[in-house]
Design a protein around this motif. Sequence first.
Motif, short mmCIF file in Angstrom:
data_model
loop_
_atom_site.label_atom_id
_atom_site.label_comp_id
_atom_site.label_asym_id
_atom_site.label_seq_id
_atom_site.Cartn_x
_atom_site.Cartn_y
_atom_site.Cartn_z
N MET A 1 0.92 -1.20 0.10
CA MET A 1 0.16 -0.05 0.19
C MET A 1 0.73 1.30 0.04
SD MET A 1 -2.87 1.41 2.97
CE MET A 1 -1.92 0.47 3.96
N TYR A 2 0.45 2.25 -0.81
CA TYR A 2 1.05 3.40 -0.83
C TYR A 2 0.44 4.51 -0.32
CZ TYR A 2 3.01 7.70 -2.84
OH TYR A 2 3.59 8.98 -3.29
N VAL A 3 0.86 5.38 0.70
CA VAL A 3 0.18 6.49 1.53
C VAL A 3 0.58 7.69 0.89
CG1 VAL A 3 -0.30 7.36 3.76
CG2 VAL A 3 -0.16 4.75 3.47
N ALA A 4 -0.38 8.61 0.73
CA ALA A 4 -0.13 10.00 0.31
C ALA A 4 -0.74 10.86 1.18
CB ALA A 4 -0.49 10.32 -1.07
N LYS A 5 -0.26 12.18 1.60
CA LYS A 5 -1.16 12.96 2.20
C LYS A 5 -1.35 14.22 1.34
CE LYS A 5 -0.38 10.90 6.39
NZ LYS A 5 0.18 11.48 7.47
N VAL A 6 -2.62 14.53 1.21
CA VAL A 6 -2.76 15.83 0.52
C VAL A 6 -3.69 16.52 1.25
CG1 VAL A 6 -2.92 14.71 -1.71
CG2 VAL A 6 -4.85 14.60 -0.52
N ARG A 7 -3.40 17.92 0.88
CA ARG A 7 -4.27 19.22 1.76
C ARG A 7 -5.11 19.90 0.74
NH1 ARG A 7 -2.46 21.17 6.13
NH2 ARG A 7 -0.34 20.61 5.79
N PRO A 8 -6.61 19.26 1.13
CA PRO A 8 -7.37 20.14 0.43
C PRO A 8 -7.56 21.65 0.42
CG PRO A 8 -8.59 18.21 1.73
CD PRO A 8 -6.88 18.49 2.25
N ARG A 9 -7.71 22.34 -0.57
CA ARG A 9 -7.81 23.68 -0.50
C ARG A 9 -8.99 24.39 -0.28
NH1 ARG A 9 -4.78 21.37 -3.94
NH2 ARG A 9 -6.21 21.18 -5.45
N LEU A 78 -2.97 -1.56 -5.12
CA LEU A 78 -3.33 -2.33 -6.43
C LEU A 78 -4.29 -3.39 -6.26
CD1 LEU A 78 -1.90 -2.50 -9.11
CD2 LEU A 78 -0.51 -4.40 -8.46
N GLN A 79 -5.36 -2.96 -7.13
CA GLN A 79 -6.50 -4.11 -7.00
C GLN A 79 -6.30 -4.95 -7.95
OE1 GLN A 79 -10.19 -2.07 -6.73
NE2 GLN A 79 -11.44 -3.85 -6.68
N LEU A 88 -6.40 0.92 -9.35
CA LEU A 88 -5.90 1.34 -8.18
C LEU A 88 -7.19 1.47 -7.15
CD1 LEU A 88 -3.18 3.86 -9.09
CD2 LEU A 88 -2.89 1.53 -8.32
N ALA A 89 -6.91 0.97 -6.17
CA ALA A 89 -8.17 1.25 -5.11
C ALA A 89 -7.81 2.26 -4.09
CB ALA A 89 -8.62 0.19 -4.25
N TYR A 90 -8.32 3.17 -3.59
CA TYR A 90 -8.03 4.33 -2.90
C TYR A 90 -9.16 4.29 -1.63
CZ TYR A 90 -6.41 6.36 -7.15
OH TYR A 90 -5.99 6.38 -8.34
N GLN A 132 3.88 -4.13 -8.46
CA GLN A 132 3.60 -5.23 -7.35
C GLN A 132 4.24 -5.08 -6.00
OE1 GLN A 132 4.44 -8.21 -10.06
NE2 GLN A 132 2.12 -8.95 -10.12
N THR A 133 5.45 -4.64 -6.19
CA THR A 133 6.13 -4.45 -4.90
C THR A 133 5.88 -3.00 -4.21
OG1 THR A 133 8.05 -3.48 -6.04
CG2 THR A 133 8.09 -5.73 -5.72
N ARG A 134 5.48 -1.82 -4.94
CA ARG A 134 5.18 -0.80 -4.30
C ARG A 134 3.70 -0.63 -3.67
NH1 ARG A 134 5.58 2.19 -1.19
NH2 ARG A 134 6.44 4.43 -1.40
N LEU A 135 2.68 -1.45 -4.29
CA LEU A 135 1.53 -1.29 -4.02
C LEU A 135 0.91 -2.37 -3.14
CD1 LEU A 135 0.14 0.69 -7.08
CD2 LEU A 135 0.56 1.71 -4.97
N THR A 136 1.51 -3.41 -3.03
CA THR A 136 1.09 -4.63 -2.41
C THR A 136 2.11 -5.04 -1.44
OG1 THR A 136 1.95 -6.32 -4.13
CG2 THR A 136 -0.38 -5.10 -4.27
N GLU A 137 1.66 -5.74 -0.35
CA GLU A 137 2.41 -6.24 0.73
C GLU A 137 3.14 -7.61 0.15
OE1 GLU A 137 0.20 -3.19 2.62
OE2 GLU A 137 -0.46 -5.03 1.57
N ALA A 138 2.14 -8.39 -0.72
CA ALA A 138 2.68 -9.59 -0.82
C ALA A 138 2.76 -9.93 -2.55
CB ALA A 138 1.62 -10.59 -0.17
N GLY A 139 2.63 -8.68 -3.24
CA GLY A 139 2.26 -8.83 -4.76
C GLY A 139 1.17 -9.15 -5.01
N ALA A 140 1.00 -8.83 -6.42
CA ALA A 140 -0.56 -8.94 -6.97
C ALA A 140 -1.00 -10.26 -7.29
CB ALA A 140 -0.73 -7.95 -8.05
#
Length: 140
Positions: A1-9, A78-79, A88-90, A132-140
């Motif tokens: 899973m990838y985690v991003a922080k965004v700031r709504p304006r 990664l779904q 991609l699932a969010y 696969q490596t960046r968005l899943t823990e065990a691959g897709a």
Amino acid sequence: MYVAKVRPRWSDMDVFGHVNHANMVTLLEEARVPLLFDEAGRAGLAEFAKGMVVVKLAVDYRAPVVVDGQEIRVEISLQDLKFASLTLAYRVHDGPDAESPVAVTAETVLAPYDVTTNRPRRLTAEERAFLQTRLTEAGA
């Protein structure tokens, strides 16, 4: 899973002080761009930044995201991974932490696109491995 922080304006809010739909879609894009463009580029995968199109988008709202000046947490996983597209699932939290309530879930289907030929293209083996490596823990 990838985690991003965004700031709504403040300009993202509707008359009720919530992030409106069009701006939520933009926030989803702002969350995935650093991964697919910046991190992929640093990994030697510059083609993502040269062409990636949204094929499908679905957004489900559980609660409004209130514009209050703080960041919101966007978890991306990664779904589905095919040879010429990825899904991609969010999970969008109404706050900066994993403990903040999930306000929005969404899904985008993306396809790599060759802007020189104006045609979709297949993902390379290196791109698939990165996803696969960046968005899943065990691959897709």
